[in-house]
Design an enzyme around this catalytic site. Structure first.
Site, PDB file in Angstrom:
ATOM      1  N   THR A  76       0.041   9.134  -8.744  1.00  0.00           N
ATOM      2  CA  THR A  76      -0.091  10.278  -7.720  1.00  0.00           C
ATOM      3  C   THR A  76       1.503  10.775  -7.166  1.00  0.00           C
ATOM      4  O   THR A  76       1.761  12.001  -7.379  1.00  0.00           O
ATOM      5  CB  THR A  76      -0.826   9.841  -6.358  1.00  0.00           C
ATOM      6  OG1 THR A  76      -2.271   9.680  -6.959  1.00  0.00           O
ATOM      7  CG2 THR A  76      -0.788  11.112  -5.529  1.00  0.00           C
ATOM      8  N   ASN A 155      -9.573  12.176 -16.922  1.00  0.00           N
ATOM      9  CA  ASN A 155     -10.072  10.631 -16.401  1.00  0.00           C
ATOM     10  C   ASN A 155     -11.721  10.759 -16.181  1.00  0.00           C
ATOM     11  O   ASN A 155     -12.433   9.762 -16.043  1.00  0.00           O
ATOM     12  CB  ASN A 155      -9.599  10.648 -15.016  1.00  0.00           C
ATOM     13  CG  ASN A 155      -9.722  11.777 -14.000  1.00  0.00           C
ATOM     14  OD1 ASN A 155      -8.929  12.841 -14.520  1.00  0.00           O
ATOM     15  ND2 ASN A 155     -10.161  11.872 -12.799  1.00  0.00           N
ATOM     16  N   GLN A 183      -4.153   8.070 -17.909  1.00  0.00           N
ATOM     17  CA  GLN A 183      -5.598   7.735 -18.689  1.00  0.00           C
ATOM     18  C   GLN A 183      -5.267   7.244 -19.909  1.00  0.00           C
ATOM     19  O   GLN A 183      -6.254   7.015 -20.689  1.00  0.00           O
ATOM     20  CB  GLN A 183      -6.733   8.357 -18.502  1.00  0.00           C
ATOM     21  CG  GLN A 183      -7.204   8.640 -16.910  1.00  0.00           C
ATOM     22  CD  GLN A 183      -7.974   7.509 -16.560  1.00  0.00           C
ATOM     23  OE1 GLN A 183      -8.271   6.323 -17.183  1.00  0.00           O
ATOM     24  NE2 GLN A 183      -8.207   7.196 -15.386  1.00  0.00           N
ATOM     25  N   GLY A 204       0.525   1.935 -13.331  1.00  0.00           N
ATOM     26  CA  GLY A 204       0.152   0.477 -13.607  1.00  0.00           C
ATOM     27  C   GLY A 204      -1.008   0.107 -13.713  1.00  0.00           C
ATOM     28  O   GLY A 204      -1.707  -0.866 -14.477  1.00  0.00           O
ATOM     29  N   HIS A 205      -1.966   0.386 -12.721  1.00  0.00           N
ATOM     30  CA  HIS A 205      -3.390  -0.107 -12.427  1.00  0.00           C
ATOM     31  C   HIS A 205      -4.451   0.149 -13.423  1.00  0.00           C
ATOM     32  O   HIS A 205      -5.394  -0.351 -13.227  1.00  0.00           O
ATOM     33  CB  HIS A 205      -3.580  -0.120 -10.932  1.00  0.00           C
ATOM     34  CG  HIS A 205      -4.122   1.123 -10.438  1.00  0.00           C
ATOM     35  ND1 HIS A 205      -5.664   1.299 -10.405  1.00  0.00           N
ATOM     36  CD2 HIS A 205      -3.571   2.192 -10.163  1.00  0.00           C
ATOM     37  CE1 HIS A 205      -5.663   2.811 -10.050  1.00  0.00           C
ATOM     38  NE2 HIS A 205      -4.561   3.350 -10.086  1.00  0.00           N
ATOM     39  N   THR A 243      13.761   0.759  -1.875  1.00  0.00           N
ATOM     40  CA  THR A 243      14.053  -0.498  -2.581  1.00  0.00           C
ATOM     41  C   THR A 243      12.752  -0.911  -3.778  1.00  0.00           C
ATOM     42  O   THR A 243      11.641  -0.768  -3.676  1.00  0.00           O
ATOM     43  CB  THR A 243      14.010  -1.698  -1.406  1.00  0.00           C
ATOM     44  OG1 THR A 243      15.067  -1.669  -0.806  1.00  0.00           O
ATOM     45  CG2 THR A 243      13.938  -3.021  -2.168  1.00  0.00           C
ATOM     46  N   CYS A 328     -11.457   8.923  -6.813  1.00  0.00           N
ATOM     47  CA  CYS A 328     -10.783   9.728  -5.814  1.00  0.00           C
ATOM     48  C   CYS A 328     -11.764  10.558  -5.112  1.00  0.00           C
ATOM     49  O   CYS A 328     -11.648  11.092  -3.840  1.00  0.00           O
ATOM     50  CB  CYS A 328      -9.785  10.308  -6.191  1.00  0.00           C
ATOM     51  SG  CYS A 328      -8.268   9.383  -7.018  1.00  0.00           S
TER      52      CYS A 328
END
Length: 404
Positions: A76, A155, A183, A204-205, A243, A328
Site C-alpha cells: 500500500t 487480487n 499478487q 512481504g506477506h 529506521t 480490504c
C-alpha cells in the site's frame, strides 16, 4: 486434515517456518538487533550487511539491481510512494494519469487523492474477462500523460495483464509505467532487466514473509525520479525515511529467496489444484468462472454461484476460509467493485467466492472443499424462492420488485 481449511492466500499467507526462524536471529541482545544506519560500531555494520543480503535476494527474484529496491511498510505504501512520488515530481510535464477500474484500492484511492490535487485520471474499464484492451489504453494516452498504473495480477479474479506490451507502449511515448505486482511476485516470472517497467510494488506477506514490510522497485536506467512522501533521516537514498526494520526485511528477503527456488514446481502444483477445484464444481447449474483460466494466476479461482446470496454461502462454508472480494473491501456488504467493472449484475457479483490456494494447500483439502461447496449450494438453493422461480422458467429480470 485440520479444519477450517485456509483458502484465502491472496489476503495473506502464514509466515514460512524457515522465514520465522531466520527473523528470530535479528531481535534480541543475542542476535543482530542493531540499527543499520549506525555506522560507528559492529552492531550497525552487521545489521546493514543483513539488509544488503535481503535487498539482493529480493532483486534476484525480479531481475533488478539491488540499488533499485526501496524498502517500505508494505505494498500500500509502495503504491502511494510510486504514484504520488512520480506525479509530484513530473507534474510540470503533465497532469494526466491512466489506470484501470479493477486496480487495488491502494492505487485507486491514491489516484482519487491526486484528482483532488488537480490531476486528471482516466479509469479504463476492462473487457468481460478482466483483461485491459490495449487499443483503449493507447487511445487514452495523451501528450500530457505522465503515468500509467496497471497491475500485473488482479487480487480478486487472478487475471494477468500484459505488462510487457504495456511497458513497450509507455516507453515509446516517454510515459512512466507503474505495476502493482503484489499478487504476482514469486508466482509468475518477473524480469525487470527485460520488462520496460519503471516502478513496481511488492509485499512481504503475500509470499510467506511477515506483514508490515514491502518494497518499491525504482528504475535506475533510464533513471526514474520520485518525490519522497515520508521525510526524516534520508534513509533509502532519500526516497523513504525511517529506521529499517531489520527482522522484517530479513524475513522478506528469505521469503523471496525461497520463492525463487520453489516457484516453478510450486506453481505447477497449485495450477493442478486450482484446475481440480474448478473441474469439481463447473458442471453445477448456474456456476460461472470470473476472470480467465488461460490468462490467470495459477493460485486464484473466483466463481459465482447464481441464486445463492454470498453472505449466506460464506456462512454455510464455515469450514473454509474464503472471501467474497478482497480482504480490504470484504468488510462491506457492497458487491465487489472489480466484478461490477466486468459488467456483472449485482446479484451475480454478490454470489461470488474467491478461492486462493497456497504453499500448504493439499489435494485432500481441495476434495473436501468440492464436496462441501456442492452440498452447501444444493442446500441453500433448496431454500431459495429465486431458485425455485428460475427452475420454473420465470425470467427474474422482468419482475418488478416492490420497494419497502
Amino acid at each position: 486434515m485440520k479444519l477450517p481449511i485456509y483458502l484465502d492466500y491472496s489476503a495473506t499467507t502464514p509466515v514460512d517456518p524457515r522465514v520465522a526462524e531466520k527473523m528470530m536471529q535479528f531481535l534480541t541482545m543475542d542476535g543482530t538487533f542493531g540499527n543499520p544506519a549506525s555506522r560507528s560500531h559492529r552492531f550497525g555494520w552487521q545489521a546493514e550487511e543483513a539488509v544488503d543480503i535481503a535487498r539482493n535476494q529480493i532483486a534476484e527474484l525480479v531481475g533488478a539491481d539491488p540499488r533499485e529496491i526501496v524498502f517500505t511498510s508494505g505494498a500500500t505504501e509502495s503504491d502511494n510512494l510510486a504514484i504520488k512520488g512520480a506525479a509530484n515530481f513530473y507534474q510540470k510535464k503533465g497532469k494526466h494519469i491512466i489506470t484501470s477500474k479493477t486496480e487495488h484500492k491502494a492505487v485507486l484511492d491514491t489516484c482519487r487523492q491526486l484528482e483532488r490535487e488537480g490531476f486528471e485520471v482516466t479509469y479504463l474499464a476492462p473487457q468481460r474477462n478482466g483483461i485491459i484492451d490495449l487499443k483503449e489504453l493507447e487511445a487514452a494516452m495523451r501528450d500530457d500523460t505522465i503515468l500509467v498504473s496497471i497491475m500485473h495480477v488482479n487480487n480478486e479474479i487472478g487475471v494477468v495483464q500484459d505488462i510487457a506490451t504495456i511497458g513497450e507502449m509507455c516507453r515509446a511515448r516517454g510515459i512512466i509505467y507503474h505495476v502493482d505486482a503484489t499478487q504476482s511476485v514469486g508466482k509468475l516470472p518477473i524480469d525487470l532487466s527485460q520488462l520496460k517497467v519503471d516502478l513496481m510494488s511488492f509485499s512481504g506477506h503475500k509470499i510467506y514473509g511477515p506483514k508490515g514490510i514491502g518494497a518499491l522497485y525504482v528504475r535506475r536506467k533510464p533513471r526514474i525520479r520520485i518525490e519522497a512522501q515520508m521525510h526524516g533521516g534520508g534513509h533509502e537514498r532519500g526516497m523513504r525515511s525511517g529506521t529499517l526494520p531489520v527482522h522484517q526485511i530479513v524475513g522478506m528477503g528469505e521469503a523471496y529467496r525461497i520463492a525463487k527456488e520453489e516457484m516453478e514446481s510450486e506453481m505447477a502444483r497449485l495450477r493442478g489444484l486450482r484446475d481440480r477445484l474448478w473441474n469439481g464444481v463447473k458442471d453445477m447449474e448456474e456456476v460461472y468462472l470470473n476472470g480467465d483460466l488461460e490468462q490467470g494466476a495459477p493460485n486464484i479461482l473466483n466463481v459465482s454461484f447464481n441464486y445463492v446470496e454470498g453472505e449466506s454461502l460464506i456462512m454455510a462454508l464455515k469450514d473454509l476460509a474464503v472471501s467474497s472480494g478482497s480482504a480490504c473491501t470484504s468488510a462491506s456488504l457492497e458487491p465487489s467493485y472489480v466484478l461490477r467493472a466486468l459488467g456483472m449484475t449485482d446479484e451475480l457479483a454478490h454470489s461470488s467466492i474467491r478461492f486462493s490456494l497456497g504453499r500448504f494447500t493439499t489435494e485432500e483439502e481441495i476434495d473436501y472443499t468440492i464436496n462441501l461447496v456442492r452440498n452447501s449450494i444444493g442446500r441453500l438453493r433448496d431454500l431459495s424462492p429465486l431458485w425455485e422461480m428460475f427452475k420454473q422458467g420465470v425470467d427474474l429480470n422482468s419482475i418488478e420488485w416492490s420497494h419497502h
